[in-house]
Design an enzyme around this catalytic site. Sequence first.
Site, PDB file in Angstrom:
ATOM      1  N   ASP A   1       0.841  -1.194   0.000  1.00  0.00           N
ATOM      2  CA  ASP A   1       0.000   0.000   0.000  1.00  0.00           C
ATOM      3  C   ASP A   1       0.880   1.249   0.000  1.00  0.00           C
ATOM      4  O   ASP A   1       1.771   1.388   0.844  1.00  0.00           O
ATOM      5  CB  ASP A   1      -0.875  -0.045   1.263  1.00  0.00           C
ATOM      6  CG  ASP A   1      -1.873   1.084   1.322  1.00  0.00           C
ATOM      7  OD1 ASP A   1      -2.216   1.631   0.266  1.00  0.00           O
ATOM      8  OD2 ASP A   1      -2.312   1.418   2.439  1.00  0.00           O
TER       9      ASP A   1
ATOM     10  N   ASP B   1      -3.776   2.752  -5.053  1.00  0.00           N
ATOM     11  CA  ASP B   1      -2.604   2.724  -4.173  1.00  0.00           C
ATOM     12  C   ASP B   1      -2.422   1.408  -3.426  1.00  0.00           C
ATOM     13  O   ASP B   1      -1.580   1.320  -2.535  1.00  0.00           O
ATOM     14  CB  ASP B   1      -2.694   3.871  -3.153  1.00  0.00           C
ATOM     15  CG  ASP B   1      -3.906   3.742  -2.238  1.00  0.00           C
ATOM     16  OD1 ASP B   1      -4.828   2.978  -2.567  1.00  0.00           O
ATOM     17  OD2 ASP B   1      -3.924   4.418  -1.191  1.00  0.00           O
ATOM     18  N   GLU B   2      -3.155   0.374  -3.786  1.00  0.00           N
ATOM     19  CA  GLU B   2      -3.103  -0.874  -3.027  1.00  0.00           C
ATOM     20  C   GLU B   2      -3.053  -2.070  -3.968  1.00  0.00           C
ATOM     21  O   GLU B   2      -3.809  -2.131  -4.943  1.00  0.00           O
ATOM     22  CB  GLU B   2      -4.344  -0.963  -2.123  1.00  0.00           C
ATOM     23  CG  GLU B   2      -4.360  -2.165  -1.207  1.00  0.00           C
ATOM     24  CD  GLU B   2      -5.625  -2.204  -0.365  1.00  0.00           C
ATOM     25  OE1 GLU B   2      -5.524  -2.219   0.874  1.00  0.00           O
ATOM     26  OE2 GLU B   2      -6.730  -2.223  -0.956  1.00  0.00           O
TER      27      GLU B   2
END
Length: 470
Positions: free
Chosen positions: A116, A207-208
């Site tokens: 992340d 973002d993950e």
Amino acid sequence: MPRSPSPSPPAGQPSTASDAGDAVKAIYVFANEKGGMTDINRGKINEIIAQLSQSSAYTAKLLKSDRRVDETVALLQQKLQLSDEGARRSAAAVVARQVAALEASRRADRCCAVIDFDMFYAAVEIRDRPELADKPVAVGGIGMISTANYVARRWGVRSAMPGFIGQALCRQLVFVRPDFAKYTAVAEVARAIFREYDPKMTAGSLDEAYLDLTDHLHKRARDGGGGGAGDDSGDCDGGGEGERRGTALTGEALGELAGEVVGEIRARVKEATRGLTTSAGIGPNFLLAKIAADVRKPDGQFCTGWSREAVLSFLAPLPVRKVPGVGRVMEKARARKDGAASAVCELLSRAAEARLLFTPGSADSLLRKSLGWEEGGREEAAGEALQKGISCERTFRPTGDEAELGETLRRLCASLAEEMAARQLRGRTVTLKMKTSDFDLLTRDSSAARPVGAAEELQARAVMPLTVAD
């Protein structure tokens, strides 16, 4: 502002001004702990939020919803009190059999990682504007904050917070308009690296990422390839590659190599994105890896371990809301007798009660998660985080002006089309979501015969339900 006590408050309403303030604080979760918020003055932040929000129509709506939650919880507790000893013994026996079966199938031959980005949107903006590095920064606007940097979080500013509240908490807050096309391009740089380690990696959001490293780790151990480019392998560092060459990797041996490999991935992403940092969680399944990804934020990684003892030791002290799928009703229903929030260890010790309170499916899911056991893959761990659609929304002052609403719709469709083009996405169903001045939410759908993505096509589809929305 706090009001004078009412001698005869309506049923279900707070009885004093202090109670009213406490009720408002309870429904706003902005000050809940997030990366970079461990040492903030939570009490002061909650007080400011309550003062700003207490008299708003939105707060009234949330309080009404929260009272419905309380009513549901009261019915569940009544149901528990009416259960007889025979039902309790039967539920306990079912749980005991389930626990035995789940423990017998606990896996130690798989390695999952959730990686992340740290404060992703804000980090990208600060990278491109270094003069913002030591300033409190929020990506978004007065309506809503998408991401805040760690400087802003020390003031209590965080994502999903209205910008006007963030500004009240931190007068120096700098707002930056989001640029999703730029964020998507950065995310693709990282994903290209992730796919080298897991070609089937899944992106939970920009973002993950969810990576099953099992095959890569076994191949690396067989080949005796070097690794360890990362400088932080959390609780998973240890044993060298030479010692593992040609051996079957399970359990902690798998974790040792995983720590090195995940550190290597994070170092490569940092270099490729010109300094952006990531945090990671490592474990035997994606449920545990996702929870662990928050432990060493920012710029760190944590491994849960593979044994039953290690997994339960990791989970036991965590608040129940850290467990994916535990919402407000379940949290309140499982609260301790003194009203304090329960820890995960209490979910396990009171699993028989859960079978009496909830549906079999919900009780089974709760038991599996409290054991750190996962049947499904990355999709189950990511839950609704996995992309099923793409959206764009704005908060603005209440208006009934058709021309103004039409212009707002045009801008939204243009922004959404730009983001869809950047991600190479098209869609068949366009959903228009509208929130009234009373905070009632209305949605209308319109499906096209073929996938659409251009701004004009989106707007044409959105206007159709708008004409019948009233």
